[in-house]
Structure formats: C-alpha cells, structure tokens
Design an enzyme around this catalytic site. Structure first.
Site, short mmCIF file in Angstrom:
data_model
loop_
_atom_site.label_atom_id
_atom_site.label_comp_id
_atom_site.label_asym_id
_atom_site.label_seq_id
_atom_site.Cartn_x
_atom_site.Cartn_y
_atom_site.Cartn_z
CG ASP A 185 -2.23 0.65 1.07
OD1 ASP A 185 -2.21 1.88 1.00
OD2 ASP A 185 -3.27 -0.03 0.99
CG HIS A 219 -5.12 3.91 1.31
ND1 HIS A 219 -4.81 2.64 0.91
CD2 HIS A 219 -6.43 4.10 1.02
CE1 HIS A 219 -5.89 2.07 0.39
NE2 HIS A 219 -6.89 2.94 0.44
CG ASN A 311 -13.88 2.24 -3.08
OD1 ASN A 311 -14.21 1.15 -2.64
ND2 ASN A 311 -12.81 2.89 -2.67
CB SER A 380 -9.36 0.77 0.65
OG SER A 380 -8.91 1.04 -0.65
#
Lengths: 450, 264
Positions: A185, A219, A311, A380
């Site tokens: 990530d 994130h 998303n 996520s």
C-alpha cells in the site's frame, strides 16, 4: 504485447490506481472523532481455547413453587447431594453431583421427580474476548451491538450482529506472531502507538527504492490498523488479527498512486520475505500480465492474497478480478447492506464492512493535539478485515493451502442479502464474512435426513 | 496412572495366575466340554482423554452381547463374545479439518466381538479366588451427518472404534445357598479411534483421533444368583477412579453388567 500497448496499459493502470485511492481518500473523515479517552473500563477477559460443554460436578435445579423449602432440602439430601449455592432471585440451586454420578444421570433422575420444575447441567459459556482498547466500542465491524458509531451528534447507529463476529472467534484463536500480513500500500506509520509493536520490520519502499516503508499518505496506515492494531493495550482500536504482524510494503506514493511494476515488485518482495497474507487495497480497471504473474508467484508460494473490489459501483477492479489467485472483497455497511459505492461482478468472493470504518491514521495526519484515528469508507477497508481473518485461519491451520483458506472464508460467510439474491451473487459474493463460523468448531448434532 | 504402577499391577496379576499348586483347590481333571451360552447387557461410561491428554470427554457405551463359554477343564472357562454397541463419543472436537467440528451427534452403532476367560485359582471354605479376563472390540459403523451452518452444504461421516481389556482377580463368597457376592479388582484399559471425513463444497479433510480411557484400575462389586445348576444370573457394578487433573481431585467412572449364563 507491443511497447506502445504496454505503455498505454501502464498509464491506464496508474490513473486507475490513483482514482481508486483518491475515491477512498475523498470519503475519509476530515476530523478525528472526539472520543473520550480513559473512560472505558478494562473488561478484557482471557480466552479459553476449548471448553467442555458443562461444569463437572454441578447441576442447576429449580423446584416447583408449591414445594415447601423443607421438602426441597430433604429431596436434595435424598439425591445424595448438597447445595453449593443458590441463585435466590431465580430460586435455582447449584447442586453438587456425587462423585460416583455424572451430571447427565443426575439431571435425568431429577427430571423424573414431579416436584422439580427443571434440572439442567451447569453449562459452560464460551468467553467472548473483548479487548480493552477504548475505541473498540466504535468498531461495529468487529462487534455490532447496535451501538452509535461515533461520539459526535448525528453519528449513525448500527444494526446488532451486522458484524464479522470477532470476539467469539478470538476465543478460538488470536493468531500467531509468526504469521505476517503484508500491507502492499502507501506504507505504514511505524511510530503509531497502536502499530509500533506490530510491525515485523521497516519493510520495503518501491517508490523511493529504500528499506523504509513509512507512510506519507494515510491509506496504508489505516489498512494496517484494521488488520493488526495492537489489542488489549488500552490504546485506540483493536485489530482483527490479534497477534499477527504487519509487513509494510510501499508501492503507492503520497498521492495514492503506484505503477504496475511497483505493485508487482511489492507483491513479489512480500512473498519472498515471509508474508503469509498479502492485502491489496488498491486497484485498476485494467489487468496486466505482469500483475497477474506476480500474483501467481505469490499464490504458488502459499500466500493468501486479498484485494479490494473497488469503489466505483462498477465492475470489479484488478487485481481483485484475478479470480484464481485473489479473494475479491466488496463492502457492506453497519446494517449489513451492500455499500452503494462497492464494485460488483461475478468475481466478487465475499464482503466485509467498509462504511464508517474506524482505524489508525499517521500520527502527523491530524496534528499533535488530535488522536491519530479516523473514520473512512471504501472497499479498501473491507479487504483488511478479510486479510485479518485469513491470517487467523493460517495461524490455526497452517497446513491449509491458499485455495482452501479462500474457500473457508467463502463458505463461512453470511448470505446477508439472501432475501434479494439467494446464494452467491455479484454484489456481495458468498456474503459478509463471519469469523466465528470460519474459526470456531461447528457443532454437529444432526444425522443426514433429520 | 503412570507406567511403573501399571507394570506393578500386571506383575501382581501374573503372580496370582501362578499361585502355588498346594493352594489350589481345583484339580485339573478333565471335566468334559461344558457349553455355557449367555447373554450380557453392559453399560459403561468412561472419561476419555485425547490430543495428548489436552482434552477430555466422555464415552458412553451401552453394549449387548451373547457369549459362548466352554469349560475346557474344571475351573477353567474360555468364551467368545459377539453383539452390538451404541457408542456415544459426544464432546470430541476435531481441529485438523478445514472447518473444525465439535461432535455432539450422539451414538454410533457397531458390532462388538471379543473373548473372555476365567480360571479358578484358589478355594477355601466358602471363599474362592478366580482370575478373570475379558477383551471386547467395537468394530464401529460409519454414520453420515449434515453440516448446515454454512452457506455451502456439507456433510461428514464418522466412525468410532474402541477396545476394552479387563484383567484381574475376583474374590467370591459362596456361603449362601443361592447368592454369591463377589468383589474384583482389575487392570482396565480402554482405547480407541474416532475417524471423521469432512466434505464441504470443494473442501475435504480427514482426522483420526486416538482416545484413551482415564484410570487403569477397576473395582467390581456384584452378586451371582444361581437358582439352578444350569442357570446363573450375575449383576455387577464397575467403579473406575481417575485423576481429574491437577488440584481437581478424583472422579469415578461407572459401569454395570447384567448377565445370564446357561450351562449344559
């Protein structure tokens, strides 16, 4: 593939990864919740990995109201027993079972007595492990009691049991320290108080090409907290994989963008550096052979790969769409409804809560006077719940292959939209994951045909 | 019970089997072949340990069987046994399967086979001491169960087998005309295997769990009723103490037998 085609795909992938990350970031709460710290009492209860069904040497008995106390006492003596204690409000005796009797036979005998309203074993109940992390009460995803999710006015209320049932599952296993989940990530804030003891090492940074995968977005830190924030430390939140560790792998830059070669390199590096599970909360609309090959490499090495579906309320993104190698995760909310942004398609495997998820953010994100935790929405944050479950299954049953662990997660999911789509569907796949069913022994009491 | 203690019991039992000839009341005069068919109903509840003594559960096994004893020489009887049992292994937990299972589905039927022997060792006045041994083996049958808690249908089949050995002396008082009370002590060993095969969607798994009875010494109290030379009824109770665990004291497993034996 021609060089031109390759370059086009790479640009598309970069753009799509960026879009996915920004979409997730856009829904991130701009202010940390005002959470009173230190007001949660310590209610942690230690788990018991396996319980006998009932307490040896004791049974519970209640006499009918019409039976005088003297007769109750003489009856107890007649059964060669004695009262260990009495629950006066219920009129229930805890009776001792003679050494040469079993509770079952004693219960059977007492049930034949017309003066006895009921007799039953003193059944043992399984501990529901509740960590003492003060923000756990807002983590409806792990345990939804129908609570208000947040401390500010207008915070939504969840529906009881719309959760992944973590406390019961923790009674079976809290995972092993040597089971490592790679967060491929934007990196992880390794100084975060709820993560600092859960980091395997400083990881690998494929953006800056060094060995320090510190997060300069937020994130990856958020994802890491969901998977394995430190539990029972009186601090912040609880992670799904209680004892497992995080391996930070930085493949997204500070705007949430990473290229296919960086992501692929991150997957390969994680697979070669001890990861049992890889979480990929990133995606692109287009797949590439390079990414597929990296996933296959990791999968063939025995790594379970979990990826967010995306998303955009559109088709499942890649790498989640690589069906053979990856578990594709859609999002549900605190009422067990599908999140309206969640991508869909036949390649969706399961769903997990992805709306108003509370997790860790870098300590620098909100500044020094604000707690480093926040809420965010997105698939996520659904995927890390599944990655945490995969790590617990791997901890408990290390001999299972990635394909088998993926099937355990699929088959144990609750089909929460069965009133609309019975069975596997393209919105939440097999359903919202259920840690209890995946980990706790299923009670078998029904022969075929009954 | 530790191994050395078990060894001492076995040595003690062996010594009893070789009592000096002068003490023996029965001579070994051939008595012709006496056939003794019998019917037995036995109830046994035993505390089991499994997974290297980490866990406990209870095996309940009501068993009915026929016997055919042959008195080969006076005072020595050998017999074979055959019948049926209902073995309840509830409480076993299987964690080596893709989905762990807690077996609570009750009894699984199965045939039992075995053998028994009795030898008179010593007799004086109204008292007699015999050496007794019995071995029973449950062959088990396979039973199929539904797994319906998941979103994908599944089932598993289960088969339980066990073996039970009792060897020890019995003291019989024959001072009454029709009744003969007796007391016995025996080395008692129960062991077995419970095997399950799980199939859920594409997932399959098998686990065979070895189980063993706790306790190794059985005390038997009972009474024989012999209304005629050709009929013997026997009622007995078994008490098998075992250590519940550190600081938890002693538990007692119970069993009982009703037996009718005919002589020809």
């Amino acid at each position: 593939m021609t060089p031109h085609r390759h370059r086009t795909d790479r640009i598309a992938a970069v753009l799509a990864v960026a879009a996915a990350a920004v979409l997730a970031a856009a829904s991130f709460a701009s202010h940390t919740p005002k959470v009173p710290l230190g007001t949660v009492s310590s209610i942690a209860r230690r788990g018991i990995s396996s319980l006998p069904a009932r307490l040896d040497g004791q049974i519970l008995v209640k006499f009918r109201k019409s039976v005088p106390l003297a007769l109750q006492a003489s009856t107890i003596v007649a059964y060669r027993s004695r009262v260990m204690t009495k629950i006066s409000r219920l009129g229930v005796y805890v009776m001792e079972v003679p050494a040469d009797e079993t509770p079952e036979k004693m219960v059977y005998a007492l049930r034949q007595n017309p003066d006895v309203e009921y007799a039953e074993p003193n059944v043992l109940l399984r501990a529901l492990i509740t960590p003492n992390d003060p923000l756990f009460k807002y983590q409806y995803a792990l345990s939804n009691t129908g609570q208000i999710i947040g401390s500010v006015p207008g915070s939504p209320q969840g529906k009881a049991s719309a959760d992944i049932k973590a406390p019961t599952a923790w009674g079976e296993t809290k995972g092993r320290e040597d089971i490592i989940v790679a967060v491929v990530d934007s990196g992880v804030d390794m100084a975060h108080p709820d993560l600092q003891n859960k980091i395997q090492n400083s990881g690998k940074d494929f953006i800056n090409n060094d060995n320090d995968a510190t997060d300069d977005l937020w994130h990856g830190t958020f994802v890491a907290g969901i998977i394995a924030a430190q539990n029972d430390n009186g601090e912040g939140i609880a992670g799904v994989a209680w004892n497992c560790k995080i391996l930070p792998v930085k493949v997204l830059d500070n705007s949430g963008v990473g290229s296919t070669d960086q992501v692929a390199s991150g997957i390969l590096w994680a697979a070669d550096n001890g990861a049992a599970v890889i979480n990929l909360s990133l995606g692109a609309e287009t797949g590439t052979e390079t990414l597929r090959a990296a996933l296959k490499y990791a999968y063939d090495k025995g790594v379970i790969i979990v990826a967010a579906a995306g998303n955009g309320n559109t088709n499942v993104f890649y790498p989640a769409a690589y069906d053979t190698y990856v578990l594709a995760v859609a999002a549900t909310d605190y009422n067990d409804n599908r999140a309206d942004f969640s991508n869909f398609g036949a390649r969706i495997d399961v769903a997990a809560p992805g709306v108003r998820i509370l997790s860790t953010v870098p300590t620098w994100y909100f500044g020094p006077d604000v707690l480093p935790y926040g809420y965010a929405d997105g698939t996520s944050f659904s995927a890390p719940h599944v990655a945490g479950l995969a790590a617990l299954i791997k901890s408990l049953k290390s001999w299972l292959t990635p394909a088998q662990i993926m099937d355990v997660i699929r088959y144990s999911a609750d089909d929460v939209n069965s009133s609309q789509f019975l069975g596997k569907d393209e919105y939440i796949g097999y359903g919202r994951i259920n840690m209890e069913k995946a980990l706790v022994p299923l009670i078998i009491n029904k022969p075929v045909g009954q | 019970m530790n191994r050395s203690r078990r060894k001492r019991i076995l040595v003690w039992l062996a010594a009893l089997a070789f009592v000096p000839a002068g003490l023996r009341a029965q001579n070994d005069v051939p008595a012709g072949l006496h056939l003794k068919p019998g019917f037995h109903f036995e109830y046994l509840s035993r505390t089991l340990t499994w997974d290297n003594d980490a866990y406990q559960s209870t095996l309940i096994m009501p068993t009915a069987y026929f016997s055919l004893d042959i008195e080969i020489v006076r005072g020595f009887t050998f017999g074979i046994l055959g019948g049926y049992t209902f073995s309840n292994f509830n409480g076993l937990v299987f964690r080596q399967l893709p989905f762990s299972l807690d077996y609570e589905a009750g009894a699984i039927n199965g045939f039992v086979l075995g053998a028994q022997m009795q030898k008179s060792l010593f007799s004086s006045g109204f008292w007699e001491i015999t050496a007794d041994a019995q071995f029973l083996a449950s062959l088990g049958t396979t039973k199929v169960f539904t797994i319906d808690q998941l979103n994908t249908s599944g089932q598993f089949d289960a088969k339980g087998t066990w073996m039970h050995l009792q060897v020890g002396p019995t003291v019989i008082y024959r001072g009454f005309e029709l009744f003969s009370p007796f007391i016995g002590a025996a080395f008692d060993k129960l062991w077995g295997t419970f095997t399950v095969n799980e199939t859920i969607g594409s997932l399959t798994g098998s686990e065979a769990k070895s189980v063993a009875g706790k306790g190794a010494l059985a005390v038997t109290l009972g009474m024989m009723y012999e209304p005629s030379p050709n009929l013997s009824l026997k009622l007995s109770g078994n008490f098998i103490p075992y250590n519940k665990g550190t600081g938890q004291g002693l538990g007692i497993d119970l069993g009982g037998t009703v037996r009718a034996v005919f002589s020809f």
